[in-house]
Scaffold this motif. Structure first.
Motif, PDB file in Angstrom:
ATOM      1  N   GLU A  21       0.860  -1.252  -0.041  1.00  0.00           N
ATOM      2  CA  GLU A  21      -0.074   0.026   0.050  1.00  0.00           C
ATOM      3  C   GLU A  21       0.691   1.103  -0.202  1.00  0.00           C
ATOM      4  OE1 GLU A  21      -2.513  -0.751   3.485  1.00  0.00           O
ATOM      5  OE2 GLU A  21      -3.770  -2.213   2.271  1.00  0.00           O
ATOM      6  N   ALA A  22       2.268   1.209   0.973  1.00  0.00           N
ATOM      7  CA  ALA A  22       2.892   2.332   0.997  1.00  0.00           C
ATOM      8  C   ALA A  22       3.575   2.656  -0.358  1.00  0.00           C
ATOM      9  CB  ALA A  22       3.802   2.290   2.125  1.00  0.00           C
ATOM     10  N   ILE A  23       4.108   1.561  -1.047  1.00  0.00           N
ATOM     11  CA  ILE A  23       4.719   1.734  -2.343  1.00  0.00           C
ATOM     12  C   ILE A  23       3.967   2.246  -3.342  1.00  0.00           C
ATOM     13  CG2 ILE A  23       5.814   0.321  -4.121  1.00  0.00           C
ATOM     14  CD1 ILE A  23       6.624  -1.678  -1.798  1.00  0.00           C
ATOM     15  N   THR A  24       2.609   1.585  -3.348  1.00  0.00           N
ATOM     16  CA  THR A  24       1.788   2.071  -4.533  1.00  0.00           C
ATOM     17  C   THR A  24       1.539   3.665  -4.301  1.00  0.00           C
ATOM     18  OG1 THR A  24       0.561  -0.090  -4.341  1.00  0.00           O
ATOM     19  CG2 THR A  24      -0.858   1.757  -5.060  1.00  0.00           C
ATOM     20  N   LYS A  25       1.337   4.163  -2.889  1.00  0.00           N
ATOM     21  CA  LYS A  25       0.981   5.516  -2.838  1.00  0.00           C
ATOM     22  C   LYS A  25       2.107   6.357  -3.338  1.00  0.00           C
ATOM     23  CE  LYS A  25      -0.774   8.118   1.105  1.00  0.00           C
ATOM     24  NZ  LYS A  25      -0.935   8.300   2.673  1.00  0.00           N
ATOM     25  N   ASP A  30       4.230   9.901  -7.900  1.00  0.00           N
ATOM     26  CA  ASP A  30       5.350  10.161  -8.768  1.00  0.00           C
ATOM     27  C   ASP A  30       4.779  10.066 -10.193  1.00  0.00           C
ATOM     28  OD1 ASP A  30       7.735  11.092  -9.522  1.00  0.00           O
ATOM     29  OD2 ASP A  30       8.621   9.225  -9.494  1.00  0.00           O
ATOM     30  N   ASN A  31       3.523   9.828 -10.368  1.00  0.00           N
ATOM     31  CA  ASN A  31       2.726   9.683 -11.653  1.00  0.00           C
ATOM     32  C   ASN A  31       2.922   8.490 -12.228  1.00  0.00           C
ATOM     33  OD1 ASN A  31       1.423  12.309 -11.486  1.00  0.00           O
ATOM     34  ND2 ASN A  31       3.270  13.284 -12.282  1.00  0.00           N
ATOM     35  N   LYS A  32       3.274   7.453 -11.729  1.00  0.00           N
ATOM     36  CA  LYS A  32       3.669   6.070 -12.216  1.00  0.00           C
ATOM     37  C   LYS A  32       2.229   5.585 -12.216  1.00  0.00           C
ATOM     38  CE  LYS A  32       8.105   6.328 -12.513  1.00  0.00           C
ATOM     39  NZ  LYS A  32       8.147   7.550 -13.398  1.00  0.00           N
ATOM     40  N   LYS A  33       1.728   4.315 -13.150  1.00  0.00           N
ATOM     41  CA  LYS A  33       0.792   3.656 -13.284  1.00  0.00           C
ATOM     42  C   LYS A  33       1.104   2.465 -12.716  1.00  0.00           C
ATOM     43  CE  LYS A  33      -1.229   4.030 -17.312  1.00  0.00           C
ATOM     44  NZ  LYS A  33      -1.753   3.787 -18.795  1.00  0.00           N
ATOM     45  N   VAL A  34       0.253   2.356 -11.441  1.00  0.00           N
ATOM     46  CA  VAL A  34       0.616   1.121 -10.822  1.00  0.00           C
ATOM     47  C   VAL A  34      -0.702   0.305 -10.787  1.00  0.00           C
ATOM     48  CG1 VAL A  34       1.269   0.301  -8.189  1.00  0.00           C
ATOM     49  CG2 VAL A  34       2.080   2.549  -9.236  1.00  0.00           C
ATOM     50  N   ILE A  35      -0.391  -1.120 -11.176  1.00  0.00           N
ATOM     51  CA  ILE A  35      -1.371  -2.014 -10.920  1.00  0.00           C
ATOM     52  C   ILE A  35      -1.190  -3.065  -9.622  1.00  0.00           C
ATOM     53  CG2 ILE A  35      -2.628  -3.839 -12.214  1.00  0.00           C
ATOM     54  CD1 ILE A  35      -2.815  -1.162 -13.754  1.00  0.00           C
ATOM     55  N   ARG A  36      -2.336  -3.113  -8.825  1.00  0.00           N
ATOM     56  CA  ARG A  36      -1.770  -3.884  -7.759  1.00  0.00           C
ATOM     57  C   ARG A  36      -2.634  -5.385  -8.075  1.00  0.00           C
ATOM     58  NH1 ARG A  36      -2.102  -1.650  -2.459  1.00  0.00           N
ATOM     59  NH2 ARG A  36      -2.400  -3.921  -1.791  1.00  0.00           N
ATOM     60  N   LEU A  37      -1.987  -6.375  -7.930  1.00  0.00           N
ATOM     61  CA  LEU A  37      -2.661  -7.753  -8.237  1.00  0.00           C
ATOM     62  C   LEU A  37      -2.171  -8.731  -7.192  1.00  0.00           C
ATOM     63  CD1 LEU A  37      -1.804  -8.420 -11.851  1.00  0.00           C
ATOM     64  CD2 LEU A  37      -3.873  -7.607 -11.088  1.00  0.00           C
ATOM     65  N   CYS A  38      -3.065  -9.374  -6.800  1.00  0.00           N
ATOM     66  CA  CYS A  38      -2.863 -10.479  -5.578  1.00  0.00           C
ATOM     67  C   CYS A  38      -2.957 -11.980  -6.127  1.00  0.00           C
ATOM     68  CB  CYS A  38      -3.861 -10.320  -4.233  1.00  0.00           C
ATOM     69  SG  CYS A  38      -3.739 -11.646  -3.195  1.00  0.00           S
ATOM     70  N   GLU A  39      -2.039 -12.383  -6.361  1.00  0.00           N
ATOM     71  CA  GLU A  39      -2.013 -14.054  -6.843  1.00  0.00           C
ATOM     72  C   GLU A  39      -3.183 -14.902  -6.648  1.00  0.00           C
ATOM     73  OE1 GLU A  39       0.419 -18.290  -6.748  1.00  0.00           O
ATOM     74  OE2 GLU A  39       1.277 -16.668  -5.539  1.00  0.00           O
ATOM     75  N   ASP A 188      11.009   3.485   5.953  1.00  0.00           N
ATOM     76  CA  ASP A 188      12.313   2.880   5.402  1.00  0.00           C
ATOM     77  C   ASP A 188      12.152   1.909   4.415  1.00  0.00           C
ATOM     78  OD1 ASP A 188      13.710   4.924   6.984  1.00  0.00           O
ATOM     79  OD2 ASP A 188      14.275   3.185   8.545  1.00  0.00           O
ATOM     80  N   ALA A 189      11.406   0.850   4.644  1.00  0.00           N
ATOM     81  CA  ALA A 189      11.037  -0.428   3.875  1.00  0.00           C
ATOM     82  C   ALA A 189      10.514   0.100   2.479  1.00  0.00           C
ATOM     83  CB  ALA A 189      10.376  -1.410   4.483  1.00  0.00           C
ATOM     84  N   THR A 190       9.695   1.002   2.895  1.00  0.00           N
ATOM     85  CA  THR A 190       9.223   1.631   1.246  1.00  0.00           C
ATOM     86  C   THR A 190      10.188   2.002   0.509  1.00  0.00           C
ATOM     87  OG1 THR A 190       7.017   1.959   2.510  1.00  0.00           O
ATOM     88  CG2 THR A 190       7.295   3.273   0.352  1.00  0.00           C
ATOM     89  N   MET A 191      11.207   2.922   1.053  1.00  0.00           N
ATOM     90  CA  MET A 191      12.170   3.588   0.290  1.00  0.00           C
ATOM     91  C   MET A 191      13.105   2.683  -0.417  1.00  0.00           C
ATOM     92  SD  MET A 191      10.491   6.468   0.109  1.00  0.00           S
ATOM     93  CE  MET A 191      11.609   6.932  -1.237  1.00  0.00           C
ATOM     94  N   GLN A 192      13.243   1.767   0.457  1.00  0.00           N
ATOM     95  CA  GLN A 192      14.284   0.637  -0.156  1.00  0.00           C
ATOM     96  C   GLN A 192      13.836   0.053  -1.270  1.00  0.00           C
ATOM     97  OE1 GLN A 192      15.137  -3.200   2.338  1.00  0.00           O
ATOM     98  NE2 GLN A 192      16.215  -3.848   0.532  1.00  0.00           N
ATOM     99  N   VAL A 193      12.480  -0.274  -1.298  1.00  0.00           N
ATOM    100  CA  VAL A 193      11.814  -0.920  -2.609  1.00  0.00           C
ATOM    101  C   VAL A 193      11.810  -0.107  -3.568  1.00  0.00           C
ATOM    102  CG1 VAL A 193      10.009  -2.383  -3.109  1.00  0.00           C
ATOM    103  CG2 VAL A 193      10.353  -2.944  -0.944  1.00  0.00           C
ATOM    104  N   ILE A 194      11.159   1.066  -3.254  1.00  0.00           N
ATOM    105  CA  ILE A 194      10.960   2.062  -4.280  1.00  0.00           C
ATOM    106  C   ILE A 194      12.394   2.396  -4.953  1.00  0.00           C
ATOM    107  CG2 ILE A 194      10.833   4.535  -4.850  1.00  0.00           C
ATOM    108  CD1 ILE A 194       8.083   3.227  -4.206  1.00  0.00           C
ATOM    109  N   SER A 195      13.568   2.356  -4.351  1.00  0.00           N
ATOM    110  CA  SER A 195      14.954   2.567  -5.006  1.00  0.00           C
ATOM    111  C   SER A 195      15.221   1.355  -5.784  1.00  0.00           C
ATOM    112  CB  SER A 195      15.819   2.882  -3.696  1.00  0.00           C
ATOM    113  OG  SER A 195      17.189   2.358  -4.134  1.00  0.00           O
ATOM    114  N   GLU A 196      14.852  -0.010  -5.395  1.00  0.00           N
ATOM    115  CA  GLU A 196      15.114  -0.977  -6.355  1.00  0.00           C
ATOM    116  C   GLU A 196      14.147  -0.995  -7.702  1.00  0.00           C
ATOM    117  OE1 GLU A 196      17.368  -3.196  -5.924  1.00  0.00           O
ATOM    118  OE2 GLU A 196      18.049  -3.084  -3.776  1.00  0.00           O
ATOM    119  N   ILE A 197      13.071  -0.509  -7.357  1.00  0.00           N
ATOM    120  CA  ILE A 197      12.002  -0.379  -8.369  1.00  0.00           C
ATOM    121  C   ILE A 197      12.628   0.592  -9.494  1.00  0.00           C
ATOM    122  CG2 ILE A 197       9.966   0.323  -9.356  1.00  0.00           C
ATOM    123  CD1 ILE A 197       8.840  -0.870  -6.703  1.00  0.00           C
TER     124      ILE A 197
END
Length: 201
Positions: A21-25, A30-39, A188-197
């Motif tokens: 949820e935090a990563i999506t926000k 930042d104007n990215k098109k985000v699609i949230r899916l759950c397996e 902190d966790a969000t920014m780590q994953v955002i940086s990886e993305i």
């Protein structure tokens, strides 16, 4: 640009949903098109597979666990063929669980063989695998505090949860997935994953 496929996997209570949820926000801001899916919500065969999982919980056999692994791989192949290609081409697809999560929950089938099942079925490989973990005592306490509890048909005791977390961490290291330790702040966790993305965009 093709869609970027990111999976977040890990044991119960590690905070994947909150993190997603935090990563999506942040990405949408930042104007990215985000699609949230759950397996599990994208899988039309989930009911039948979960009936087998419940059977496995009552009567654990190697044969039944193999059947569960095959069915999950078949479902991911179906999602890879029918759901993922329909997403907008310049989107970031955030998937809540994909085949790395089997590394946490399967007890007797080696993960290398589970991976092979997925490869043989042309299951789409995420562009970024993020393994979300905490110390097992933390995720166990977090899960226990939720209204739905642990919500697991596979894990029932802290000892099993510890084993599940250790198994998952071994596979993260072995496959070079991104390790996200979600024990500090969500930011902190969000920014780590955002940086990886952004590093793979």
């Amino acid at each position: 640009m093709e869609s970027l496929f990111v999976s977040l996997d890990g044991p119960k209570g590690a905070g994947k949903t909150t993190l997603l949820e935090a990563i999506t926000k942040v990405l949408r801001a930042d104007n990215k098109k985000v699609i949230r899916l759950c397996e599990k919500k994208s899988d039309p065969f989930r009911g039948e597979t979960m009936a087998l999982v419940n059977q496995l919980a009552r009567n654990p056999t190697l044969e039944l666990e193999w059947e569960v692994c095959r069915r999950l791989a078949d479902s991911r192949a179906w999602i890879s063929q029918h759901v993922l290609p329909k997403q907008p081409s310049n989107s970031i697809i955030l998937m809540d669980r994909w085949y790395p999560s089997d590394a946490a929950f399967r007890r007797t089938v080696p993960f290398a063989e589970i991976l092979q099942l997925n490869i043989e079925r042309n299951v789409r490989t995420p562009d970024l695998h993020v393994g979300v973990v905490t110390a097992p005592e933390i995720s166990w306490a977090r899960a226990a505090a939720r209204s739905r509890g642990l919500g697991s048909t596979v894990i029932h005791k802290l000892e099993e949860h510890i084993a599940c977390t250790k198994a998952f961490e071994r596979e993260i290291a072995h496959h070079g997935w991104v390790l996200c330790r979600n024990e500090g702040t969500v930011e902190d966790a969000t920014m780590q994953v955002i940086s990886e993305i952004y590093s793979v965009l």
